[in-house]
Design a protein around this motif. Structure first.
Motif, PDB file in Angstrom:
ATOM      1  N   GLU A  88       0.839  -1.189   0.000  1.00 29.96           N
ATOM      2  CA  GLU A  88       0.000   0.000   0.000  1.00 29.96           C
ATOM      3  C   GLU A  88       0.878   1.244   0.000  1.00 29.96           C
ATOM      4  O   GLU A  88       1.912   1.291   0.667  1.00 29.96           O
ATOM      5  CB  GLU A  88      -0.907   0.012   1.235  1.00 29.96           C
ATOM      6  N   LYS A  89       0.450   2.258  -0.756  1.00 24.66           N
ATOM      7  CA  LYS A  89       1.216   3.502  -0.780  1.00 24.66           C
ATOM      8  C   LYS A  89       1.062   4.233   0.545  1.00 24.66           C
ATOM      9  O   LYS A  89      -0.050   4.412   1.051  1.00 24.66           O
ATOM     10  CB  LYS A  89       0.768   4.406  -1.924  1.00 24.66           C
ATOM     11  N   VAL A  90       2.171   4.639   1.113  1.00 25.34           N
ATOM     12  CA  VAL A  90       2.195   5.451   2.326  1.00 25.34           C
ATOM     13  C   VAL A  90       3.129   6.626   2.062  1.00 25.34           C
ATOM     14  O   VAL A  90       3.700   6.751   0.973  1.00 25.34           O
ATOM     15  CB  VAL A  90       2.670   4.630   3.548  1.00 25.34           C
ATOM     16  N   TYR A  91       3.293   7.481   3.067  1.00 29.85           N
ATOM     17  CA  TYR A  91       4.029   8.723   2.839  1.00 29.85           C
ATOM     18  C   TYR A  91       4.975   9.005   4.005  1.00 29.85           C
ATOM     19  O   TYR A  91       4.614   8.821   5.170  1.00 29.85           O
ATOM     20  CB  TYR A  91       3.053   9.892   2.668  1.00 29.85           C
ATOM     21  N   SER A 146      -0.367   7.399   6.551  1.00 33.97           N
ATOM     22  CA  SER A 146      -1.428   7.012   5.625  1.00 33.97           C
ATOM     23  C   SER A 146      -1.828   8.195   4.748  1.00 33.97           C
ATOM     24  O   SER A 146      -1.504   9.356   5.038  1.00 33.97           O
ATOM     25  CB  SER A 146      -2.648   6.520   6.406  1.00 33.97           C
ATOM     26  N   ALA A 147      -2.559   7.880   3.680  1.00 37.62           N
ATOM     27  CA  ALA A 147      -3.056   8.935   2.789  1.00 37.62           C
ATOM     28  C   ALA A 147      -3.973   9.883   3.548  1.00 37.62           C
ATOM     29  O   ALA A 147      -3.967  11.098   3.311  1.00 37.62           O
ATOM     30  CB  ALA A 147      -3.786   8.307   1.602  1.00 37.62           C
ATOM     31  N   GLU A 148      -4.751   9.343   4.473  1.00 37.54           N
ATOM     32  CA  GLU A 148      -5.667  10.172   5.257  1.00 37.54           C
ATOM     33  C   GLU A 148      -4.900  11.168   6.122  1.00 37.54           C
ATOM     34  O   GLU A 148      -5.284  12.341   6.250  1.00 37.54           O
ATOM     35  CB  GLU A 148      -6.558   9.292   6.134  1.00 37.54           C
ATOM     36  N   LYS A 150      -1.820  12.306   5.553  1.00 35.90           N
ATOM     37  CA  LYS A 150      -1.202  13.286   4.647  1.00 35.90           C
ATOM     38  C   LYS A 150      -2.215  14.344   4.225  1.00 35.90           C
ATOM     39  O   LYS A 150      -1.946  15.552   4.268  1.00 35.90           O
ATOM     40  CB  LYS A 150      -0.651  12.555   3.424  1.00 35.90           C
ATOM     41  N   GLU A 151      -3.385  13.890   3.815  1.00 36.88           N
ATOM     42  CA  GLU A 151      -4.411  14.820   3.348  1.00 36.88           C
ATOM     43  C   GLU A 151      -4.894  15.736   4.465  1.00 36.88           C
ATOM     44  O   GLU A 151      -5.196  16.913   4.229  1.00 36.88           O
ATOM     45  CB  GLU A 151      -5.573  14.030   2.753  1.00 36.88           C
ATOM     46  N   ASP A 180       6.643   9.672  -1.402  1.00 30.71           N
ATOM     47  CA  ASP A 180       5.944   8.391  -1.522  1.00 30.71           C
ATOM     48  C   ASP A 180       6.801   7.240  -0.998  1.00 30.71           C
ATOM     49  O   ASP A 180       8.032   7.247  -1.120  1.00 30.71           O
ATOM     50  CB  ASP A 180       5.603   8.107  -2.988  1.00 30.71           C
ATOM     51  N   TYR A 182       6.131   2.666   0.021  1.00 20.76           N
ATOM     52  CA  TYR A 182       5.171   1.568   0.056  1.00 20.76           C
ATOM     53  C   TYR A 182       5.363   0.751   1.328  1.00 20.76           C
ATOM     54  O   TYR A 182       6.488   0.543   1.790  1.00 20.76           O
ATOM     55  CB  TYR A 182       5.327   0.662  -1.167  1.00 20.76           C
TER      56      TYR A 182
END
Length: 731
Positions: A88-91, A146-148, A150-151, A180, A182
C-alpha cells in the motif's frame, strides 16, 4: 575701460563654462563607460553562472532536487486471486529546516503548531529536528503515514495559510512535504504465514516463504525524477518511472488453508502436542493447496512472540533467546523438519516389492509377532501375531512382520534404490527456502544391514520431511508419476500479463499403473474395511484411502510418539492428498500412541475440503455422517493366530504398554538405545533475528531453515528400532 574689463570677465566665464562642460562630459563618459563595463561584466557573469545561481535559488524548493520514485513490491495472491501479501502507498513526512529558517519568525512557530495540531507530535521533538539540522533541505521526520494523515495535514496547512494571506500577515506553514513510499501489508495476518513469509528492509528483502524464494521477482527498480534548467533557464523535469515487482500467483487456496488451520487450532486447544502440522496437495501435479503448523505468527508483526509465549516469558528472554524463539516460530515444519515417518512408508515398501516382482498381488504372509533379523528379535505390534495375511491385509493391519519379510526378499540393493526413486535422502526441490537436507539421515546399499533393512521397511531408523513423504505417496496413488512439489502457479507483471507459467514438473516415474492401482485399493480398504487401522478417517459419502502412522521417537525409552495419517480422495481417482502429523501429544508415555489423534484431524479437514473442491459424494458409498464420526475413537482389535487380543489395538508398529517388553537380542539381553544418524538440527542465529540456520550442505543464511549439521550415516538398525512400532487406537 569698463567695457574692456567686462569683456575679459565674459571671456573667462566662457572658458570656465567650456572647461566644466568638457569635464562633465568626460565624467559622464567615464561613468558611462564604467556602467557599460559593469553591465558587460554582469552579463558575462550571469551568462556563465546563470544555471549555478538559479540552482541555488531553486534548490531551496524541494521539488527541484532529483528524488527517488519507489517501486511497488509485487503482490502475492492465492490460486483464486485472493491477496495474501500486497503493498500500500504510504508517505514519509519530510521537514525542510533550511526553508523554515529563511524566515523563522514567520514560519517556525506556525509550522510546528500545525504539525502538533494534526499529528499530536511532541513540539520539542520537532524543534530539535529543525535546530539540529538548520541548513538541511531534507529531514525524514516520520515514516509510513497514511493517505488520510497526509491529506489532513495538507488541508490544515492550506487553511492556515489562507487565513494569514487574508489578514495580510507573512506567517505561513512552510518547509513540510511528503514523499511516496510503500508498506507491505498481509490482509490475512497469520494465514499461510510459513508459505508466504514476510519482507523487511523497506520491502527490499524477503524472509521465509515465497517472499524470500521469489524475492528477485517481487522486487522492482526505483525510478527517478530529475530537475534541470533548459537554455532559457526554465525549470524542466524528467521522470524515469519505477518498474514495479511482479505478482506471484501461488497454488495455495486460502479457504483450504483456513480449514486446515482451524482444525490444527482445535487440536492444540484440546489435548495439544509439541507440534501439529498438515499438508494438502494435489497428487496429480505437485501443487500445494495448504501447508500449516501450530507455529504461526502475524506477518504484519513478525517479531511479536505473543502467539507462542506469555509476556512474562518474553520479558525474561535475552536477545539471544529471542533470536532463537523467532527462528523456531518462523520455521516451516512441513519443509524444514525431518522425522521417522513410521507406517505411511509401508505402502511404498509394498509398491516397490510389487514393482520388482518379488511378491505377487495374491501372495500371503504369516505374522507370528516378530522376526529374527541379524541376530536380533524385532517385534510386530501384535506380539501374538496377525496370522495369515494377504498383501492387502499387510497394509490394512499395518503389519511390521510382513513388511520385514517383504523387504528381506528385496534385499538392500533394490530397497535402497527404491528409496532413492521415491525421493528419500534428496531435496524435493520445492520452491520454498529452508528445505531440510536428509542425505545423511537415510541408509544406502553400502551401509544398510539386515536389521536396518527390516526397520526401514516399516518407516523407522531413517528420516524424511512431510513434503518428501507427501510427494512419494502421491506418485504411488496417481499412477506412478513423481511431481516436484511447488507453491507457485504463475508470475504476472504489474499489468497482469503472464511472465512465467509454472508447469507441473514430472521428475520421474516410480511405479507402474498396475502397482499404483493395487496399493491405492489397499489403502482404500485400510479406511473402508472394519479390519483396517484407518476407519476413523472415513468421510460420509466419499471413498477415502489412507494410511495411519504411530512412530516411536528417540530415545525409545521415553515413550514419545509421532502420529500421522496420510489420506486421499476419491480413492479410485485421487484429487487431493492430506497428510497430518502430530508430534508428541501432551499425554504421558504410551497414552500418546493413538493414531486416531491424527486421523480425526484428517477426517474433519476432508469433511469440509471435499465439498469445497466440488468433489461430489459417491452414490455407491454407504453410511451417514453420524456413522463416519462414530468411527473416530472406536477401538479396533487385531486379528492373530490365537484370535482377538484382549484390548488389542490396530497394528502399525508401536507397542502398547500392556503388550510389550524391551527389545532383546537372541540371548535375552536388552538392546541399548542409540541416537540416529546426524546430529540434532541447530538453528542458525545471524544476529538479525532472521529465520536462517546452518545447512549441512554449506548453504548461506536464509537458504536453509533446517539442515543437518552432520551427514554421518544412521547407526545400525536394531539399536534404533522401536519396540514394535505400530498403530494404536484410543480405548
Amino acid at each position: 575701460m569698463k567695457t574692456s574689463r567686462n569683456g575679459s570677465q565674459n571671456k573667462h566665464k566662457k572658458i570656465f563654462s567650456r572647461y566644466m562642460q568638457e569635464k562633465l562630459a568626460v565624467t559622464v563618459l567615464v561613468i558611462t563607460l564604467a556602467l557599460f563595463g559593469l553591465a558587460v561584466k554582469l552579463y558575462m557573469l550571469v551568462d556563465e553562472k546563470n544555471e549555478e545561481y538559479t540552482e541555488i535559488v531553486l534548490n531551496q524548493q524541494s521539488s527541484y532536487n532529483s528524488r527517488t520514485l519507489p517501486y511497488r513490491r509485487g503482490d502475492i495472491v492465492d490460486r483464486n486471486g485472493t491477496y495474501l501479501a500486497t503493498s500500500e502507498k504510504v508517505y514519509n513526512l519530510i521537514l525542510d529546516p533550511n526553508q523554515i529558517n529563511k524566515d523563522s519568525a514567520n514560519y517556525l512557530e506556525t509550522t510546528v503548531t500545525a504539525l502538533v495540531d494534526v499529528f499530536g507530535y511532541d513540539r520539542e521533538e520537532i524543534l530539535s529536528a529543525i535546530n539540529e539540522n538548520p541548513n538541511s533541505y531534507y529531514v525524514k521526520f516520520r515514516r509510513q503515514l497514511s493517505a488520510e494523515e497526509k491529506e489532513a495535514f495538507e488541508a490544515k496547512a492550506k487553511e492556515v495559510n489562507k487565513q494569514y494571506i487574508d489578514s495580510r500577515s507573512r506567517k505561513r506553514v512552510q518547509g513540510v512535504w511528503f514523499e511516496d513510499e510503500y508498506k507491505r501489508v498481509y490482509p490475512y495476518g497469520s494465514v499461510a504465514c510459513n508459505v508466504v513469509g514476510f519482507s523487511f528492509d523497506n520491502g527490499k528483502q524477503g524472509s521465509g516463504g515465497i517472499e524470500q524464494f521469489y524475492n528477485d521477482q517481487l522486487i522492482g527498480t526505483n525510478g527517478r525524477e530529475y530537475g534541470y534548467l533548459d537554455a532559457e533557464s526554465n525549470m524542466e523535469k524528467v521522470i524515469k518511472s519505477a518498474e514495479n515487482g511482479n505478482t506471484i500467483v501461488s497454488t495455495i487456496d486460502t479457504n483450504i488453508q483456513k480449514i486446515v488451520e482451524k482444525y490444527i487450532d482445535e487440536w492444540m486447544n484440546g489435548i495439544g502436542s509439541k507440534t501439529a502440522a498438515v499438508l494438502v496437495m494435489n497428487p496429480n501435479n505437485g501443487e500445494i493447496l495448504a501447508m500449516a503448523s501450530n507455529r504461526r505468527y502475524d506477518l504484519n508483526d513478525p517479531r511479536n512472540l505473543g502467539a507462542m509465549y506469555t509476556q512474562e516469558q518474553i520479558d525474561a528472554m535475552t536477545e539471544e533467546q529471542k533470536s532463537e524463539a523467532w527462528n523456531q516460530m518462523w520455521r516451516n515444519f512441513c519443509v524444514s523438519d525431518s522425522f521417522e515417518p513410521g507406517s505411511p512408508a509401508k505402502p511404498l515398501t509394498v509398491a516397490a516389492a510389487l514393482e520388482e516382482g518379488v511378491i505377487g498381488p495374491q501372495e500371503t504372509f504369516v505374522c507370528d509377532g516378530a522376526q529374527e533379523v541379524g541376530g536380533h528379535r524385532i517385534k510386530c505390534v501384535s506380539i501374538y501375531g496377525h496370522g495369515v495375511l494377504s498383501v492387502e491385509q499387510t497394509l490394512m493391519k499395518s503389519c511390521n512382520d510382513a513388511m520385514m519379510q517383504i523387504a528381506a526378499r528385496m534385499g538392500v540393493e533394490r530397497f535402497a534404490r527404491y528409496q532413492e526413486i521415491f525421493g528419500f535422502g534428496q531435496k524435493t526441490g520445492i520452491d520454498l527456502p529452508g528445505e531440510a537436507d536428509t542425505a545423511g539421515l537415510i541408509f544406502h546399499a553400502d551401509n544398510m544391514g539386515a536389521a536396518d533393512l527390516a526397520c526401514n521397511s516399516f518407516g523407522q531408523t531413517y528420516n524424511c520431511t512431510m513434503v518428501q513423504m507427501a510427494a512419494a505417496l502421491s506418485s504411488v496413488i496417481n499412477g506412478g508419476s513423481y511431481y516436484e512439489p511447488h507453491v507457485v502457479k504463475q508470475i504476472l507483471n504489474d499489468q497482469g500479463a503472464v511472465v512465467k507459467k509454472v508447469e507441473p514438473n514430472l521428475v520421474r516415474e516410480t511405479v507402474s499403473q498396475a502397482t499404483s492401482d493395487f496399493v491405492r485399493n489397499a489403502m482404500f480398504l485400510t479406511v473402508d474395511s472394519e479390519e483396517g487401522t484407518g476407519k476413523a478417517g472415513r468421510v460420509a459419502g466419499y471413498k477415502i484411502g489412507g494410511k495411519t502412522g504411530t512412530a516411536q521417537k528417540l530415545p525409545r525409552s521415553a515413550n514419545n510418539y509421532l502420529l500421522s495419517f496420510a489420506g486421499f480422495a476419491p480413492a479410485d481417482d485421487p484429487q487431493v492428498l492430506t497428510y497430518v502429523v502430530i508430534d508428541t501429544p501432551n499425554l504421558p508415555g504410551k497414552e500418546q500412541a493413538h493414531s486416531t489423534f491424527a486421523t480425526e484431524v484428517f477426517q474433519k479437514i476432508m469433511t469440509e475440503v471435499l465439498p469445497y473442491m466440488n468433489i461430489f459424494p459417491d452414490t455407491d458409498v454407504a453410511g451417514t455422517e453420524d456413522e463416519s464420526l462414530a468411527a473416530q475413537g472406536e477401538g479396533i482389535t487385531n486379528q492373530n493366530q490365537g484370535g482377538l487380543e484382549p484390548g488389542g489395538e490396530a497394528g502399525d508398529g508401536e507397542t502398547q504398554a500392556e503388550e510389550t517388553e524391551p527389545m532383546t537380542d537372541e540371548n535375552g539381553e536388552t538392546i541399548p538405545e542409540t541416537e540416529p544418524a546426524g546430529e540434532e538440527v541447530v538453528p542458525y542465529d545471524d544476529g538479525l533475528g532472521l529465520p536462517d540456520t546452518v545447512a549441512g550442505g554449506g548453504q548461506t543464511p536464509g537458504e536453509a531453515a533446517s539442515e543437518t549439521l552432520s551427514e554421518t550415516p544412521p547407526a545400525p538398525g536394531p539399536e534404533n528400532a522401536p519396540e514394535g512400532q505400530g498403530e494404536t487406537e484410543p480405548q
